[in-house]
Write an enzyme that holds these catalytic residues in place. Structure first.
Site, PDB file in Angstrom:
ATOM      1  CD  GLU A 154      -9.731  -5.035  11.868  1.00 42.96           C
ATOM      2  OE1 GLU A 154      -8.859  -5.592  12.143  1.00 42.96           O
ATOM      3  OE2 GLU A 154     -10.031  -4.483  10.432  1.00 42.96           O
ATOM      4  NE  ARG A 199      -3.888  -0.383   2.273  1.00 42.25           N
ATOM      5  CZ  ARG A 199      -4.860  -0.456   3.183  1.00 42.25           C
ATOM      6  NH1 ARG A 199      -5.315   0.279   3.989  1.00 42.25           N
ATOM      7  NH2 ARG A 199      -5.296  -1.776   2.985  1.00 42.25           N
ATOM      8  CB  SER A 237      -8.911   0.098   2.677  1.00 45.89           C
ATOM      9  OG  SER A 237      -9.792  -0.060   3.844  1.00 45.89           O
ATOM     10  CB  THR A 276      -3.978  -5.583  15.304  1.00 47.18           C
ATOM     11  OG1 THR A 276      -3.838  -5.366  16.549  1.00 47.18           O
ATOM     12  CG2 THR A 276      -4.816  -4.580  14.555  1.00 47.18           C
ATOM     13  CG  ASP A 330     -14.070   0.541   3.792  1.00 44.98           C
ATOM     14  OD1 ASP A 330     -14.933  -0.165   3.491  1.00 44.98           O
ATOM     15  OD2 ASP A 330     -12.900   0.365   4.084  1.00 44.98           O
ATOM     16  CG  ASP A 357     -12.036  -1.687   0.703  1.00 44.25           C
ATOM     17  OD1 ASP A 357     -12.511  -0.875   1.284  1.00 44.25           O
ATOM     18  OD2 ASP A 357     -11.406  -2.683   0.836  1.00 44.25           O
ATOM     19  CG  ASP A 415     -12.800  -4.030   3.887  1.00 46.74           C
ATOM     20  OD1 ASP A 415     -12.950  -2.647   3.968  1.00 46.74           O
ATOM     21  OD2 ASP A 415     -11.696  -4.494   3.834  1.00 46.74           O
ATOM     22  NE  ARG A 416     -11.196  -0.692   7.082  1.00 44.03           N
ATOM     23  CZ  ARG A 416     -10.284  -0.604   8.152  1.00 44.03           C
ATOM     24  NH1 ARG A 416     -10.542  -0.232   9.180  1.00 44.03           N
ATOM     25  NH2 ARG A 416      -9.413  -0.944   7.620  1.00 44.03           N
TER      26      ARG A 416
END
Length: 610
Positions: free
Chosen positions: A417, A58, A156, A393, A315, A317, A319-320
């Site tokens: 998480e 990233r 992300s 994490t 978000d 993409d 996934d959150r």
């Protein structure tokens, strides 16, 4: 043309870049820097390399080996391809192929197609999505198609300048060690791009297929299967309950729209300005709903106009998932933390399982959370008769832990998480903001019909049953890795510089530290041999302080952003009702830890801007 920087190492890197790079824009970018003799900039761009780790890659999209661009992506794909061929030497295995997906960022599709060329020219079939997809579609596709691996091209919620390369293994979970180290080694051994790696004619190969239609269909079948019929009937009866939804200029809207359709929910009301994928992210400073009200301004405005009291936001993409709810008496909006959403959805996951499996024992069922997340699920598990496990994490750890538990005949009902990531059942072995949105909306319908309360009130009921869990999570920005290292080294040697001598208290002894776990060095002073049970890594900073009064505070660096994060929690027993006092104690301890250990003013750390 030869360029002379008076630095032989840099000269060689410039030569390599100009020989290898086939992208005219980035090639000219390096030439321009050479012609203007910006050798210091070139040294940073070319003499350091964007390292491949468990988070993949990233970084900013620009020319240079330390950034995301065509050449670095080709080199990465070549290394990953070589590693896969090494791990799966059998010709039959190789026919299983690899899944590739991309989001709506600049160059995401381009990077995915370049990767496809590398694999196709190595004789490995590629399942490349024909359109932008949420990140969860890649791990789901791996399990559905039984492929060798998968890659999602996404950064992300990072700023628009960034992109990334997220790698999953054949088990459907993100890679962990030793895969990351072996892939990095293979990348470095295969830096010279093969002529065929730039050959986009490969995209006409019969080895290239589109998994979109099949994955789309079965993903939603699995999602629907995880919601009991009784709860779907609640959605049928909630015709007046609407939700405002923001895709945050990402890919999520059409997928959440479909999730609401199959879940028999009323259509979500989209924030029009943020509905379509837009790599400029024009309406938000950071395309991250985790940032709170600052990222949800348009959502709140629309909800107020439409008389809607619940907001859901993905978000870019998808996934959150973020959640906000309006207090109908005061008109105030509450933006839920990831820990609070985790408490709600963890409780909900248990209810869903019990409803679908009446009379079944929960003794083989598990709830998971990362070590910096709230331990509310541990309390739920204790009272409900499940198991709870914490991991390092990141969902790469929870995904792989789920795989291990499944192999042992166990069932993982839910994992989360605190950074607003949630996983329902093992359908997707990663966080999934699409399924989480459907579940949370269904839960909202259920608690209103059965208990006539809001989600905020339901959260309080969960605390009354399982114990109040107060958390504080925030961060400071720091762009100097050496300064971050000095901050953490000072903590380790605060009472001397010859051997580790961690702090013993804060506020001049008012709050005493009972033990310390340092996952950078592998130390845990709470156990006899002083060895931490969770894996340690010298490449990241992470120290947890356990106080005698029950407060736990963790300081850690982010793996993908220039942040020093802190996470704190105070857990109460169900009979402890003075929640205000608990919050005040927690806040006092956190303020002291931040000031005494991080020293933000002395170190010129940049606070989070809410």
């Amino acid at each position: 043309m030869e360029y002379n920087s008076n630095n032989e190492v840099l000269n060689e890197k410039i030569r390599q870049w100009l020989e290898w790079d086939r992208n005219e824009t980035t090639s000219n970018e390096i030439k321009s820097l050479c012609e203007s003799e910006q050798w210091e900039v070139l040294d940073k761009r070319l003499c350091t390399r964007l390292a491949f780790g468990t988070a993949g890659l990233r970084g900013p999209m620009q020319a240079g080996f330390n950034s995301m661009n065509d050449l670095v992506v080709v080199q990465t794909a070549q290394g990953l391809c070589k590693y896969i061929l090494k791990c799966f030497p059998d010709e039959t295995d190789r026919k299983r192929g690899i899944v590739l997906g991309y989001d709506g960022r600049y160059n995401s599709k381009r990077f995915a197609e370049l990767s496809a060329c590398v694999f196709i020219n190595a004789g490995i079939p590629v399942w490349l999505y024909s359109r932008m997809v949420p990140t969860p579609f890649v791990p789901f596709g791996i399990l559905l198609k039984k492929t060798l691996a998968g890659v999602m091209v996404t950064a992300s919620h990072n700023p628009k300048e960034d992109n990334g390369y997220k790698v999953y293994w054949e088990n459907g979970a993100q890679i962990i060690s030793p895969h990351d180290k072996m892939i990095q080694s293979m990348i470095l051994d295969n830096l010279c791009p093969a002529e065929s790696s730039w050959d986009c004619c490969s995209l006409q190969s019969p080895l290239l297929k589109d998994p979109y239609a099949e994955v789309y269909k079965i993903y939603y079948e699995k999602l629907l299967d995880n919601i009991p019929q009784k709860f779907l009937e609640c959605n049928d009866r909630s015709k007046d309950l609407r939700f405002v939804y923001s895709a945050m200029h990402g890919v999520g809207y059409p997928f959440v729209k479909r999730a609401f359709e199959i879940g028999r929910l009323q259509p979500a009301i989209p924030v029009a300005e943020q509905q379509e994928a837009d790599p400029e992210f024009p309406t938000v400073k950071f395309p991250n709903p985790e940032e709170g009200k600052s990222a949800l301004e348009l959502s709140i405005k629309l909800a107020n106009e439409k008389g809607v009291t619940v907001i859901l936001a993905n978000d870019p993409d998808a996934d959150r998932l973020a959640l906000a709810e309006k207090n109908e008496e005061t008109g105030e909006w509450k933006v839920f933390s990831g820990n609070e959403i985790g408490a709600l959805l963890g409780w909900w996951a248990v209810q869903c399982y019990k409803e679908k499996n009446p009379g079944d024992s929960l003794t083989d069922c598990y709830l998971l959370a990362s070590t910096v997340s709230s331990k509310i699920l541990a309390a739920v598990a204790k009272i409900e008769g499940l198991h709870f496990e914490e991991t390092l994490t990141g969902f790469k750890w929870m995904g792989n832990k789920t795989v291990d538990l499944q192999k042992a005949g166990k069932k993982v009902l839910f994992a989360f998480e605190e950074a607003i990531g949630f996983m329902f059942s093992p359908t997707v072995l990663d966080k999934d903001g699409v399924s989480a949105a459907c579940h949370l909306a269904t839960m909202r319908c259920y608690v209103r019909q059965h208990e006539n309360i809001s989600l905020t009130q339901k959260l309080n009921k969960i605390y009354e049953t399982y114990g109040y869990h107060s958390t504080i999570v925030s961060y400071y920005l720091c762009y100097d890795p050496e300064l971050i290292k000095r901050i953490f080294e000072r903590i380790r040697y605060i009472n001397g510089d010859k051997e580790e001598s961690y702090p013993t208290s804060v506020l001049d002894g008012k709050y005493k530290i009972s033990s310390i776990r340092d996952l950078t060095t592998g130390v845990d002073t709470a156990v006899p041999d002083r060895k931490a049970k969770l894996p340690s890594s010298s490449s990241t900073q992470m120290i947890t302080f356990r106080f005698e009064n029950g407060v736990v505070v963790t300081l850690r660096t982010s793996g993908t952003e220039p942040k020093v994060k802190y996470y704190a929690e105070m857990c109460a027993q169900p009979e402890e009702k003075n929640w205000t006092n608990l919050r005040e104690i927690l806040a006092e301890v956190v303020d002291a830890v931040v000031e005494e250990f991080l020293q933000p003013k002395i170190n010129n750390l940049i606070p989070r801007s809410d």
